[in-house]
Design a protein around this motif. Structure first.
Motif, PDB file in Angstrom:
ATOM      1  N   ALA B 842     -30.149 -25.654  -1.463  1.00 10.30           N
ATOM      2  CA  ALA B 842     -29.567 -26.926  -1.018  1.00 10.30           C
ATOM      3  C   ALA B 842     -29.157 -27.757  -2.232  1.00 10.30           C
ATOM      4  CB  ALA B 842     -30.569 -27.690  -0.168  1.00 10.30           C
ATOM      5  N   ALA B 844     -28.051 -26.641  -5.351  1.00  4.48           N
ATOM      6  CA  ALA B 844     -27.688 -25.460  -6.130  1.00  4.48           C
ATOM      7  C   ALA B 844     -27.283 -25.843  -7.547  1.00  4.48           C
ATOM      8  CB  ALA B 844     -26.545 -24.744  -5.442  1.00  4.48           C
ATOM      9  N   GLU B 847     -23.591 -25.023  -8.468  1.00  5.10           N
ATOM     10  CA  GLU B 847     -22.463 -25.795  -7.942  1.00  5.10           C
ATOM     11  C   GLU B 847     -22.106 -26.957  -8.853  1.00  5.10           C
ATOM     12  OE1 GLU B 847     -23.510 -26.956  -3.995  1.00  5.10           O
ATOM     13  OE2 GLU B 847     -23.702 -24.888  -3.302  1.00  5.10           O
ATOM     14  N   SER B 856     -19.223 -24.498  -3.895  1.00  9.78           N
ATOM     15  CA  SER B 856     -19.782 -25.736  -3.347  1.00  9.78           C
ATOM     16  C   SER B 856     -20.485 -25.391  -2.036  1.00  9.78           C
ATOM     17  CB  SER B 856     -18.678 -26.755  -3.087  1.00  9.78           C
ATOM     18  OG  SER B 856     -17.826 -26.258  -2.088  1.00  9.78           O
ATOM     19  N   HIS B 857     -21.099 -26.397  -1.443  1.00 11.08           N
ATOM     20  CA  HIS B 857     -21.972 -26.117  -0.313  1.00 11.08           C
ATOM     21  C   HIS B 857     -21.256 -26.213   1.010  1.00 11.08           C
ATOM     22  CE1 HIS B 857     -26.112 -25.066  -0.716  1.00 11.08           C
ATOM     23  NE2 HIS B 857     -26.356 -25.513   0.497  1.00 11.08           N
TER      24      HIS B 857
END
Lengths: 473, 1008, 174
Positions: B842, B844, B847, B856-857
């Protein structure tokens, strides 16, 4: 108005020079022919440079795989060289900006070359982030420009992007600072040039500078403000470079001491490189009168101080790692694990070159010796390269999960590119030494009366002292 | 012409018919009158061709010529004129079929995209044999093997099947007349219909014999069963019923008895109400099973036999004479526990010695073990060594007139190859059925190219009570014919094998419909459940025979690796590149040696400066037969005085050069007598992906606990969460968070749960991931310099000989000596496996550092990687604490430097169209199979329903036979992962870094 | 009035400064002074106003800062807010710690470059600009003062002589 300055201050310009003499001396290497030595060194540098270009072309054509990197150690020589060159590229601006603010007159003899060195070094530095990209042909994507994919912007959270801005700002500002300072000197050469072609070139370079009173007033204002801007800038650049590591989560990288410690290290290595170059240049282009033993000693003092800061940082890194008692800190680049592990040689190279040998500079005799200073400068440059190598490779080779531990060894391509940049650096610097006024003659003239030996003699006579007695003080 | 040309000027002209008429003539230029003006002189002179016209012609011809010259390459595509009703572009079809290649047997589903089989998945609806191992997963690539036999040949010349059969029939007739034997030499086919066919063949050729031969034979076990229960088949085991398992050299999580036991085994490895099975392993080399055991004891092969005798004495109370072994105490203890568990206990052995097998059967009989099933026996190994020996003798004696071989490569695998080749000279008719050229096809005058099992029809009875069907999932790629078709034609039977099979199956399906059976791929059929009577056997004789075994200074054992097995898929790059779960070495087999022996013989493994491993070489000699330049791998857990070498390597025939790896160990098979190894000069370059074997005191990485602690201690004692200091208060990672959280409670939020207690490290998931995600094969050299591309790897750790406690005693903690000791694994270590893939943190670290936001998430919790945005700074990979990101150092597809399946049109057919093939210079990593999860969501959407609980799958979870890996949506409370996330055993890898991974691990509980 | 000017050349900066003072006391208008290096106090002596370049630099800096703020707010928050490593991209305020380095760099970038450009524009120095210093030596070691003649040529000449001028020549203004 008086140019009186305490005779206790060192004489910065030796020999009884007049303004004319200074002009002649500075213009001499430009108007004269290059000597054998110059051609010899230039030839070698050019070959190295071209070799490096070949290696880069091969890398881009085949893939980053031609380097020794792997999926655990994704950076090694590329970023090591980047940080090393950026570090070197700090001294110039520091000398011209910070010392200007501190009113350090002795800087005037060397700042021009120091800045040139800076700019050429930053060129080399800038090269590596580019060629280390897997897809350099898409490199322009790091610019915050709109693109055909719609709203696809850069990531301003990324230290690498901070680098992009920091390095480009630093490079461009340094160039402008340098060039503005060069204008009067170009003008001087322009006006005494005899060959029409030379005249053309230098009138172009001098932007039509004619030395009006108002221009000089603005000139000095601009220099001062630029110095004011460049000082925080030069500190910020290596701070941001250190963020590449400090903001990460990797043991050995994730460290709050990095920014100050990197800046100190940068000045340390930068001054070492300035030493290296100036000691050669004062001989090659007969500038013994302007780059004096005192200059060298002053530089050595700065080296000693910054070296001390760096050593302190090493100690704190080592201690904090050990004191944390975390098994993840056992193998960071400054740890017992590193000192006894497969990279022990790199570890000890760092300690000896950066923290042990430089202590010899405490001895005044050595500090004032050109030969010794030169050797020491080389040692420090090597040591600082190893510092970056250790930070990157040792830490990456000993990550969180032991299953991912591995090692790195460079390929011939890695090595070629590194020496290629050194070649490129010297090519630029040698060309500069032949074609640019290597000493800021306008500035030097302005301090001739206060710090020239001729002036000093006059003062001495006035006070009934002899020049040699002055020297004894 | 041009001069008198007229154009439309206005619609008005339409009114004037004359103009219309005129224009209708000249509006379209007549064909260029070349003859008119080039034909004859006066015509030419009088021709109305002006200079302009002439230039036009010149221009036109030049243009035409140049256009014709620069014609682009033509790629022919043939559209479906009328769409096949089960092929929808972009939608995968699944067909249930069966793999039975003589070594691996499983009920599987085949994923077919646009008519191409691209992935093998286990057929979980099958009642048993529904697990897939690495080789089964990889077998789909063997279908697209560029080196396959593309047509049948007679004496090396391509031939059509009519003439092929004509010649063979003549030869068969001759054999019949001369009264010579006609022998079918096949691997285990376990195919009722094929057996029937051979029986029918026997009618017109009475001298026919069918010899079944397994390269890696279980003959001894079969003989033992025959002696004791009268049925020549392997007993079946249901380890889920077992409370105590004692295995003497049985790698039952590997290929023992054809494998397929891991599911039952795992079922009882998770403590429920404080109860779980206890597994004690006695073995000479570290097997997958030994690595998973609760307790493991190393013994030399000979000592294992003595151990077995003592075990028998302890349990049955017999008084067989036995020799002393180092582990007698452990044996006593094991025996005690076995007796205590009674019918819930089981003893298994893999020793290829009838007496040993008999003893074990006797023990289990005495224990009244409910785990062993001698009724519904397994047919996955039927090889009969005595018959094979007899055959060779007959061949030498010239008694054999025809030898028809299928699914077997005796010239490569037969221990006494020499004898076989000798005999083969004397055989007139040598027919080989094979999918790809090999040593045997080379020696045969008739070679019949057979289709891959994904192109064939067939039936398999893996065990009594289960009848599975094999159906083609693609049209035959080459001009091949299957074994059964051939026999049909030799029998003069004109029906196709399909019809034959269909008719024949009715007798097995007893009433069930053919279509349902075909749809399900398998059917459960009732068979006689008469429990076989136990024949009395003279145990004392057995015991003394076993006890007579002579032990020697160095004893060799041969084993099969997870990757290559018996070596028939040796040309499969996925399997070659698969790191062995134990040694984590790929592209090789090697001699496993214990540290003690290695030191005695000055054998070394060392790391070179680029992080790769090198090792010494030895020559092995077993009474006369010797193998040269065998690399040595120093294996923790190897019994002192024992060495081991993997079978299946060193093949040369019909192999791509890159795949000709390792040495052939088959010549040493069944060799008894003095083993000698001598160090030879030179060094071997290994491709080993893990060189640090211990956890370096970072024990929280693979958290473990003992059953005792698990029952008696609180969760925080055996599975503590890392604490951070916030306002001088210890808090967990989430509480110490500085940032406002992104809302992940809406929609799906994926989690992957990995239960280390049931993960056996079998590596099926690794190959499944390889297949699903088009992961490139990079070859030995790249693996060697740790550039492996596996998105999913299985870390393997040994316990270290230096612990913190030991260090404090010696007062060396934190010193160089301490670390150097920590690096070395124990001689008899405990082993832990840990599958590691992208943890989809979550927070990361990868990123934040990407300058171009290429990673990206996602809203579903995954960490996305946009390949075509990546510029390849590799900062993300450096900043990943799990080191799961993989960089494309070179162009791996369509690059002759990497001449693997992605470099030829055939091999590329296996690529998954849903996943892009990454280009050079970009980063890649596990995507949590987003293409699969999206399909699941779309499927649900199409059907207008919510996604069902546990409906989400990834390649690795669907390949996992033990259910150690599960995947799902934590926002769906019904999902397994939602429940497991608060389990007492759950922890997150490197949680203290604060990355908040979306992968859960459940710690391993050891019943020791 | 005549359009003549006198050019007086000096070889020492101190003498020059003194001369400048004298000439101005005399009420003559000094057109321009050319020197090879910045002579301290000359601008005072000539009565030149202080330059305002420093102020412009500050303004440019503010512009740079504002631009950086707008750019990053637009790109990271308004146009396409992403979840990057869980960093809160809900509002500029929450995400700003990550933007500080670039805010600083952009400020310096704008301030430095725009100021220098202003300097070049105001002093009319840029590539292909021809120099207008009347005597080439003035960039090396001579100091030249241009005084406009207002019919009092001889008087001025003598005055300049007394101030220690090396050469004096009267020429027509072009």
């Amino acid at each position: 108005m008086s140019h009186y300055e305490s005779p206790l201050r060192e004489t910065l310009i030796l020999g009884d020079k007049s303004y004319k003499d200074i002009s002649d001396d500075i213009a001499a290497p430009i108007e004269g022919k290059a000597n054998k030595l110059w051609w010899f060194v230039f030839g070698i540098s050019l070959v190295a440079f071209l070799w490096g270009v070949g290696a880069i072309v091969y890398t881009i054509g085949t893939g980053i795989g031609v380097w020794g990197l792997n999926n655990k150690i994704n950076w090694a020589w590329d970023i090591t060289n980047f940080v090393w060159w950026v570090g070197i590229g700090h001294a110039g601006t520091l000398i011209s900006a910070v010392l200007l603010l501190f009113r350090q007159k002795w800087r005037m003899g060397i700042n021009r070359s120091a800045e040139a060195m800076t700019i050429f070094a930053v060129f080399q530095a800038g090269l590596f982030p580019l060629i280390h990209m897997g897809r350099i042909w898409n490199g322009y994507w790091v610019m915050p420009i709109p693109n055909q994919f719609g709203s696809l912007w850069t990531n301003f959270n990324s230290p690498l992007l901070w680098d992009v801005f920091a390095i480009s700002t630093y490079l461009s500002v340094s160039v402008v600072f340098w060039w503005t300072g060069l204008l009067p000197d170009f003008a001087m050469i322009r006006d005494r040039a005899t060959k029409p072609f030379q005249k053309k070139i230098y009138s172009l370079l001098s932007f039509g500078w004619s030395g009006k009173a108002k221009d000089w007033q603005r000139f000095e204002e601009v220099s001062l403000v630029l110095a004011g801007l460049a000082t925080p800038l030069v500190l910020s650049v290596h701070t941001i470079v250190s963020f590449d590591f400090a903001t990460s989560v990797i043991p050995g990288w994730h460290s709050t001491v990095y920014p100050p410690y990197f800046v100190a290290g940068a000045v340390f290595s930068g001054f070492a490189m300035v030493q290296t170059l100036l000691i050669i240049m004062r001989k090659v282009s007969n500038l013994e009168a302007y780059i004096t033993r005192d200059h060298i000693e002053n530089m050595n003092k700065v080296i000693l101080v910054t070296g001390g800061i760096v050593a302190t940082a090493y100690l704190s890194e080592f201690f904090v790692g050990w004191y944390s008692g975390s098994s993840y800190e056992d193998f960071t680049y400054l740890s017992i694990g590193a000192a006894t592990g497969p990279y022990a040689w790199a570890f000890w190279a760092l300690i000896l070159c950066n923290s042990v040998f430089p202590q010899l500079l405490w001895i005044k005799k050595l500090r004032r010796s050109f030969t010794f200073s030169f050797i020491m400068a080389i040692i420090i440059n090597i040591g600082m390269w190893f510092e970056r190598f250790d930070i990157i490779v040792i830490n990456l080779s000993r990550g969180h999960l032991p299953s991912t531990w591995t090692q790195f060894s460079p390929t011939s391509i890695d090595i070629s590119i590194f020496f290629g940049t050194i070649g490129f650096f010297f090519v630029l610097f040698l060309l500069y030494a032949r074609t640019f006024p290597v000493v800021a003659q306008a500035e030097v003239k302005s301090i001739l009366k206060s710090t020239g030996s001729f002036a000093r003699k006059k003062e001495a006579e006035a006070e009934g002292r002899s020049q040699d007695s002055l020297a004894k003080i | 012409m041009a001069s008198n040309k007229k154009y439309w000027t206005s619609p008005m002209e339409l009114k004037d018919s004359s103009i219309v008429e005129k224009l209708s003539k000249v509006e379209f230029e007549k064909e260029i009158p070349t003859d008119e003006f080039l034909g004859d002189k006066e015509a030419l002179e009088s021709s109305s061709t002006t200079r302009r016209d002439f230039l036009k012609y010149v221009g036109f011809t030049t243009a035409a010529a140049s256009l014709a010259a620069c014609e682009g390459p033509v790629i022919k595509t043939i559209p479906f004129l009328n769409k096949p009703n089960d092929v929808v572009p972009g939608v995968a079809d699944y067909y249930a079929t069966t793999i039975a290649d003589g070594f691996d047997f499983a009920n599987i589903l085949v994923k077919v995209r646009e008519g191409r089989p691209i992935k093998i998945e286990p057929n979980k609806d099958a009642s048993s044999n529904n697990g897939t191992n690495a080789r089964v997963q990889a077998s789909v690539l063997s279908l697209y093997d560029n080196h396959r036999l593309k047509s049948s040949t007679i004496g090396g010349k391509t031939s059509d099947y009519t003439s092929f059969d004509k010649e063979i029939n003549i030869k068969l007739a001759q054999a019949k007349v001369s009264g010579q034997k006609i022998v079918f030499l096949t691997g285990t086919m376990a195919s009722p219909s094929t057996d029937k066919l051979i029986a029918e063949f026997k009618v017109n050729y009475p001298t026919t014999e069918h010899v079944v031969y397994d390269a890696v034979s279980e003959s001894a076990a079969l003989d033992a069963m025959e002696a004791m229960y009268g049925t020549r088949a392997l007993p079946n085991y249901d380890f889920s019923k077992a409370d105590v398992i004692v295995s003497v050299d049985a790698d039952f999580l590997g290929d023992w008895n054809g494998g397929g036991f891991e599911k039952g085994y795992a079922a009882n490895k998770v403590p429920v109400h404080g109860k779980m099975s206890k597994h004690i392993q006695f073995e000479s080399n570290m097997s997958l099973t030994g690595a998973n055991a609760d307790q493991r004891f190393a013994l030399k092969p000979s000592e294992l036999k003595f151990a077995l005798i003592s075990l028998y004495n302890e349990i049955v109370g017999g008084s067989l004479t036995s020799k002393v072994t180092l582990q007698d105490a452990a044996i006593k203890k094991a025996a005690f526990q076995l007796k205590k568990a009674g019918s819930k206990a089981i003893v298994v052995t893999g020793i290829q010695d009838e007496n040993a097998q008999l003893l074990v059967l006797a023990i289990n009989n005495a224990l009244q073990s409910a785990v062993i099933d001698t009724t519904n026996t397994k047919n996955t190994r039927q090889g009969n060594d005595t018959k094979v020996a007899q055959l060779i003798a007959d061949m030498k004696a010239g008694k054999v007139g025809a030898l028809i071989m299928n699914q077997t490569n005796p010239l490569y695998t037969l221990g006494n190859t020499k004898g076989f080749t000798e005999g083969l000279q004397k055989v007139a008719l040598k027919v080989a059925f094979a999918t790809s050229p090999n040593e045997t096809t080379k020696a045969c005058n008739f070679v019949n190219a057979t289709p891959h099992y994904l192109e064939s029809w067939g039936d398999v009875s893996m065990q009594n009570g289960q009848y599975s069907l094999m159906q083609p999932t693609i049209n035959k790629l080459f001009d091949t014919r299957q074994f059964q078709e051939a026999i049909l034609s030799w029998n003069g039977n004109t029906t196709s094998y399909y019809n034959y099979l269909k008719n024949n199956s009715s007798s097995f399906l007893n009433g069930k419909s053919w279509n349902t059976a075909l749809h399900n791929g398998t059917a459960d059929v009732v068979t006689s459940t008469t429990v076989p009577t136990v024949n009395a056997i003279d145990i004392t004789a057995v015991g003394s025979a076993l006890n007579a075994t002579t032990s020697s200074a160095i004893e060799l054992s041969l084993y099969t690796k997870v990757g290559l097995g018996d070596g028939q898929q040796a040309n499969n790059p996925w399997l070659q590149e698969l790191p062995d779960p134990i040694t984590r070495t790929s592209w090789d087999n090697y001699l496993l040696v214990s540290r003690a022996d290695a030191e005695a013989l000055e054998l070394k493994n060392w790391t070179v400066d680029n992080g790769a491993m090198n090792g010494s070489l030895v020559d092995i000699n077993v009474d006369g037969v010797s193998i040269h330049n065998v690399p040595v791998y120093i294996q923790p857990g190897q019994a002192k005085g024992s060495i081991a070498l993997a079978l299946g390597y060193g093949r040369k025939e019909g192999m791509q050069e890159e795949m000709m790896t390792g040495v052939n160990a088959f010549p040493l098979l069944n060799k008894t007598g003095n083993v000698s190894i001598t160090k030879v000069s030179g060094e071997h370059k290994f491709a080993c992906v893990q060189l640090q074997h211990t956890m370096m005191g970072r024990d929280e990485i693979v958290n473990e606990t003992s059953l005792h602690d698990f029952i008696n201690l609180k969760k925080d004692d055996y599975n503590p969460r890392p604490k951070f200091s916030l306002d001088h208060q210890p808090v967990t990672a989430d509480e110490a968070d500085l940032w406002t959280k992104f809302d992940d409670t809406i929609g799906t939020h994926f989690n992957l749960a990995i239960d280390l207690a049931t993960c056996t490290g079998c590596a099926a998931c690794v190959v499944a991931c390889h297949a699903e995600n088009n992961v490139p094969v990079v070859g030995k050299q790249e693996i060697r310099v740790s550039r492996d591309m596996h998105w999913l790897r299985i870390d393997r750790y040994y316990t270290s000989e230096m612990t913190k406690e030991k260090g404090t005693e010696e007062g060396i903690v934190g010193s160089g000596a301490y670390f150097n000791a920590q690096i070395h694994p124990e001689d008899q270590p405990e082993v832990s496996f840990q599958p590691v893939m992208c943890q989809h943190c979550a927070h990361a670290p990868c990123e934040t550092v990407c300058p171009v936001a290429a990673t990206s998430h996602g809203r579903q919790g995954q960490n996305h990687m946009a390949y075509n945005r990546c510029v390849g700074t590799r900062y993300c990979a450096n900043n990943c604490p799990y080191r799961v990101r993989r960089f494309n150092w070179f162009q791996y597809a369509q690059n002759s430097e990497f001449n693997f399946n992605m470099n030829n049109d055939l091999g590329r057919m296996v690529l998954n169209p849903d996943v892009v093939v990454r280009s050079r210079g970009v980063m890649e990593k596990c995507s949590m199979c987003i293409q699969m999860t999206q399909t699941t969501i779309l499927q649900a959407k199409k059907e207008g329903r919510a996604v069902k609980a546990n409906e989400f799958e990834t390649a690795c979870t669907s390949a996992c036979s033990t259910g150690a890996m599960s995947f799902g949506d934590v926002n769906n409370p019904e999902d397994k992962v939602a429940k497991s996330q608060d389990d007492n055993r759950t922890f997150r890898l490197l949680e203290f870094v604060g990355t908040k991974p979306n992968v859960q691990y459940q710690l391993k509980v050891r019943n020791s | 009035m005549s359009n003549k000017i006198i050019r007086a050349i000096y070889d020492d900066d101190d003498v020059l400064v003194a001369a400048v003072k004298k000439v101005r006391e005399n009420g003559s208008h000094i057109e321009e002074v050319y020197t090879p290096f910045p002579v301290h106090g000359l601008d005072r002596a000539m009565g030149l106003k202080d330059t305002r370049l420093a102020i412009t630099a500050f303004i440019y800096g503010v512009i740079g800062f504002s631009f950086a703020t707008w750019m990053m707010n637009y790109m990271m928050i308004d146009d396409w807010a992403q979840n990057i490593g869980g960093k809160p991209s809900f509002s500029y305020g929450e995400n700003v710690p990550a933007f500080v380095p670039i805010l600083f760099e952009m400020t310096v970038f704008f301030a430095a470059h725009l100021m220098v450009i202003t300097f070049y524009m105001r002093s009319k120095i840029w590539p292909f600009q021809t120099a207008d210093n009347p005597d080439p030596r003035t960039t090396s070691h001579k100091f030249l003062m241009e005084v406009s003649v207002d019919g009092n040529a001889d008087e001025l000449t003598s005055l300049l002589k007394n101030t220690g001028a090396e050469e004096i020549n009267i020429i027509d203004k072009h």
